[in-house]
Design an enzyme around this catalytic site. Structure first.
Site, PDB file in Angstrom:
ATOM      1  N   ASP A 308       0.182  -3.565  -2.095  1.00 56.99           N
ATOM      2  CA  ASP A 308       0.466  -4.667  -1.311  1.00 56.99           C
ATOM      3  C   ASP A 308       0.048  -4.322  -0.052  1.00 56.99           C
ATOM      4  O   ASP A 308      -0.329  -3.145   0.231  1.00 56.99           O
ATOM      5  CB  ASP A 308       1.845  -5.321  -1.229  1.00 56.99           C
ATOM      6  N   GLU A 513       8.011 -14.612   2.842  1.00 63.03           N
ATOM      7  CA  GLU A 513       8.680 -13.235   2.866  1.00 63.03           C
ATOM      8  C   GLU A 513       9.768 -12.980   3.728  1.00 63.03           C
ATOM      9  O   GLU A 513      10.733 -13.572   3.630  1.00 63.03           O
ATOM     10  CB  GLU A 513       7.525 -12.174   3.354  1.00 63.03           C
TER      11      GLU A 513
END
Length: 601
Positions: A308, A513
Site C-alpha cells: 500500500d 481511511e
C-alpha cells in the site's frame, strides 16, 4: 591462402545473413512465444538496476521521462486527487501517460510501465467519469452480475485515459462499522463479499476454460489489471480503528477474511495489495507466513503482490523510523512491487545495497520481477503499450451513466414506509401541488459521491458531472408541481409552506481511511435537526445517502429491492456486532429491506 570458389562465397554469405537474423531476434519480443518463455528470456537479460526498477512504483508528481529512464521505473500511479490538471480531459490523461510510456520504452530493454489508479467506484479520480455507488451500496443490491457490468464499464473508462491498472476491488469484510473504510466493504458477511468478486472478471475479462487458479489474467486492451485488497483482515481491526490490529485465531482469519481471496484467484486477479493492518500483532507488510507461504505457495498465486502507499514505511513505529529494515522486512515477506511513492531514490539505493550485501537474495528479486513481467506479458502490455486515444468517448458515456442509475436504485434499502403498515408513504405522488426538498445532501453532488471522488477525501459541491437528488426530484415530478428547496429550514417555514410532503436528504460528510474512523457514528449537524424539524411538521421521506436512481424508487417508477449488507445496530455500545453473534440484537438485521411494487401510471 586459397581463393574461395563462388559456391563457397555464397555459403559464407548465407551463414552471415542467418547469424545476423538470429542476432536481431529477441525472444521476449515475440508475441507467439509462451509467456513463461518470454519472462525467462527477458529476466536473463536484466541487470540488478533494471530488476529493482521494475519493483518500484512512483507517484506521477515525482516522475519525469528522465527519472523513468535513469531508474528503469516499472510502474507509476496517481494517488487520490493526483491529476494532470483540474478537470483534465481523457486527452490530457492520454498525453501524460503516453509521455511516460515513451520514456520507459526508450530504455535499453524497452520494458513498458504499468500505470495504477484507485478506480474504486468508477474512475473516480477523473472529472466527468461515471461514479458508481460505493461497495457497501453494491452489497445491498445482492446482484453480482450488476457488479460485473460495473467492472466492465469502469475498465473502459480507465482505458479511455490510457491507464491499465485499477486498485480494485476492496474485498475487506467489515466487522465493525466504526472503521473509516467500512463503506469500501461489500458486507460483514464474507459470502456476500465473495459473490461480489465478480467485479474482477468485469475489470479483467472472463478467464478461459481450464484456467489455473492463481495465474494472472487480463483479456485484452479494453480491460485492466485488477487488484484484490487489502490482504488480509483489514476489516477486522479492534474497534474498527484503521490500520490497527486484527485479533483473531487462524481459523477465524481463514473462515471470515480469507475466502474472498480464493474467489479472486479463481477469477484470475492479477495483483494483490497488502494491508496496513496487523494480524495478532504482526504487521501484514512483514508477514512472510501469509504472503509467501500461504498466498504464493499454498494458494499458488502467480501474479504480483504490491504494497500500500508507503506501506513498508509503516512496518516500524513511528513510520519510517528504520527504513533500511522496512525495505528488508517487506521484500523478504514477499512483496513484489513497492508503492514508494515519492522516496524512490532512497528505496532503490537501500534495496540495491541489501542485495549486494546478501541480506536479500537475488532469488527473491528474481521472483518479484518474474511476477511483475508475467502480468505485463499476460495483459499484452508489450504488444499494446501505448494508450488508445480513440477510446475517449467511453469516459462518462450514457450507457455507463444508465448503469450507475440502475445500481443506485438497486442499492437503496427501505427501512420503514409510513408510521403504520396500513398507510405507506411511498411511492410519493408526482402530482402533489407543492413539495419541499431539504437537507445537506439534497443538492450537493460531492456529499452524495462520498470519499474517493475527484479528491482523496472527497469534496463538497459540484465537483464533477452528475445529478443531485434535487435535480432528480425536479425532473421526476409533474410540471405542475412546485418544488421548493431549503437546505435547513426552520419549523415556521415548513408549517406555513403548504407542502404535501417533504424529501429530506442527510448523511455523513465525505471521508476516506483514518479520517473516517468514528466511535459514535452520528450524522453531523445540522442533519438530525433538519430531519426533526421537517418531519415534525409535514409527512416526509428521509434519505440517508445517493442522483436519479433515488428518485426512480421514491416516486415508484421502480420498486425497492435492496437488502442491508450489514447489521443496523441499536447503539454503538453493542459494537462489534455481526450476524450470528451470541449477543445479536439489532435494530435492523443483516438482509433486512422492505420491498415495494412499481407504480403503474
Amino acid at each position: 591462402m586459397a581463393l574461395l570458389t563462388a559456391p563457397a562465397v555464397a555459403a559464407v554469405l548465407l551463414l552471415t545473413w542467418a547469424a545476423y537474423g538470429q542476432a536481431d531476434y529477441v525472444l521476449y519480443k515475440d508475441a507467439t512465444k509462451p509467456v513463461e518463455a518470454r519472462v525467462s528470456d527477458l529476466l536473463g537479460r536484466m541487470t540488478l538496476a533494471e530488476k529493482i526498477g521494475q519493483m518500484t512504483q512512483i507517484e506521477r508528481q515525482v516522475a519525469s521521462p528522465q527519472v523513468l529512464q535513469d531508474y528503469f521505473i516499472g510502474s507509476l500511479l496517481s494517488g487520490g486527487g493526483s491529476v494532470p490538471r483540474k478537470q483534465a480531459t481523457a486527452a490530457d490523461w492520454v498525453t501524460m501517460v503516453s509521455d511516460f510510456q515513451k520514456a520507459c520504452l526508450s530504455t535499453r530493454l524497452g520494458i513498458p510501465m504499468i500505470y495504477g489508479i484507485d478506480a474504486v467506484h468508477g474512475h473516480n479520480n477523473v472529472y466527468g467519469a461515471t461514479i458508481f455507488p460505493h461497495n457497501v451500496g453494491l452489497g445491498a443490491t445482492r446482484d453480482p452480475n450488476l457488479v460485473k457490468r460495473i467492472g466492465a464499464a469502469t475498465a473502459l473508462e480507465v482505458r479511455a485515459t490510457g491507464i491499465q491498472y485499477a486498485f480494485a476491488p476492496c474485498i475487506a469484510v467489515c466487522r465493525d462499522p466504526r472503521w473509516g473504510r467500512c463503506y469500501e466493504s461489500y458486507s460483514e458477511d464474507h459470502r456476500i463479499v465473495q459473490a461480489m468478486t465478480e467485479l474482477i472478471p468485469g475489470l479483467q475479462g472472463d478467464v478461459p476454460a481450464n484456467f489455473q487458479s492463481g495465474m494472472p489474467y487480463v483479456a485484452g486492451k479494453n480491460n485492466v489489471a485488477a487488484c484484490a485488497k487489502h490482504f488480509v483482515g483489514d476489516g477486522g481491526t479492534q474497534n474498527g480503528i484503521n490500520e490497527n490490529n486484527t485479533i483473531i485465531d487462524r481459523q477465524g482469519l481463514m473462515n471470515i477474511h480469507m475466502p474472498a481471496y480464493l474467489n479472486a484467484l479463481q477469477k484470475g486477479v492479477s495483483t494483490v495489495m497488502i494491508s496496513y493492518s496487523s494480524w495478532n500483532g504482526i504487521k501484514m507488510h512483514a508477514n512472510h507466513d501469509l504472503i509467501t507461504r500461504f498466498l504464493k505457495d499454498r494458494l499458488n498465486f502467480k501474479g504480483f503482490t504490491i504494497s500500500d502507499w508507503e506501506g513498508i514505511d509503516r512496518i516500524t513505529t513511528p513510520a519510517g523510523a528504520n527504513y533500511s529494515y522496512s525495505v528488508q522486512a517487506g521484500i523478504l515477506a514477499g512483496i513484489d512491487m513497492i508503492m514508494v511513492p515519492n522516496n524512490y531514490q532512497s528505496f532503490i539505493s537501500i534495496l540495491t545495497s541489501h542485495v549486494n550485501n546478501n541480506i536479500i537474495p537475488m532469488s527473491r528479486i528474481d521472483d518479484a520481477v518474474t511476477r511483475i513481467l508475467r502480468v505485463k506479458f499476460t495483459m499484452g502490455l508489450f504488444e499494446n503499450p501505448m494508450p488508445d486515444s480513440s477510446m475517449a468517448d467511453q469516459l462518462g458515456k450514457k450507457e455507463h451513466r444508465d448503469l450507475a442509475r440502475e445500481a443506485v436504485r438497486k442499492s437503496l434499502v427501505l427501512l420503514k414506509n409510513g408510521k403504520t403498515s396500513g398507510k405507506p408513504l411511498l411511492p410519493l405522488s408526482k402530482k402533489a401541488p407543492k413539495i419541499l426538498v431539504a437537507g445537506s445532501h439534497a443538492d450537493n453532488l460531492g456529499y452524495q459521491c462520498g470519499g474517493w471522488t475527484i479528491e482523496w477525501q472527497g469534496d463538497t459541491g459540484r465537483i464533477t458531472v452528475g445529478t443531485t437528488i434535487l435535480d432528480a426530484v425536479r425532473a421526476a415530478v409533474d410540471p405542475s408541481t412546485t418544488v421548493v428547496f431549503a437546505e435547513n429550514p426552520d419549523a415556521a417555514f415548513v408549517k406555513s409552506g403548504g407542502f404535501s410532503y417533504a424529501v429530506v436528504v442527510v448523511g455523513e460528510h465525505p471521508y476516506t481511511e483514518t479520517k473516517g474512523d468514528s466511535l459514535n457514528l452520528t450524522i453531523p449537524d445540522p442533519g438530525p435537526s433538519t430531519v426533526t424539524t421537517v418531519c415534525g411538521a409535514v409527512p416526509c421521506a428521509t434519505v440517508l445517502i445517493r442522483g436519479q436512481g433515488v428518485a426512480d424508487v421514491l416516486f415508484g417508477d421502480y420498486g425497492f429491492t435492496g437488502k442491508l449488507p450489514r447489521t443496523w445496530f441499536k447503539s454503538v455500545d453493542q459494537l462489534p456486532m455481526n450476524y450470528g453473534d451470541a449477543h445479536y440484537d439489532p435494530l435492523f438485521p443483516l438482509g433486512f429491506g422492505l420491498t415495494t411494487q412499481p407504480r403503474t401510471y
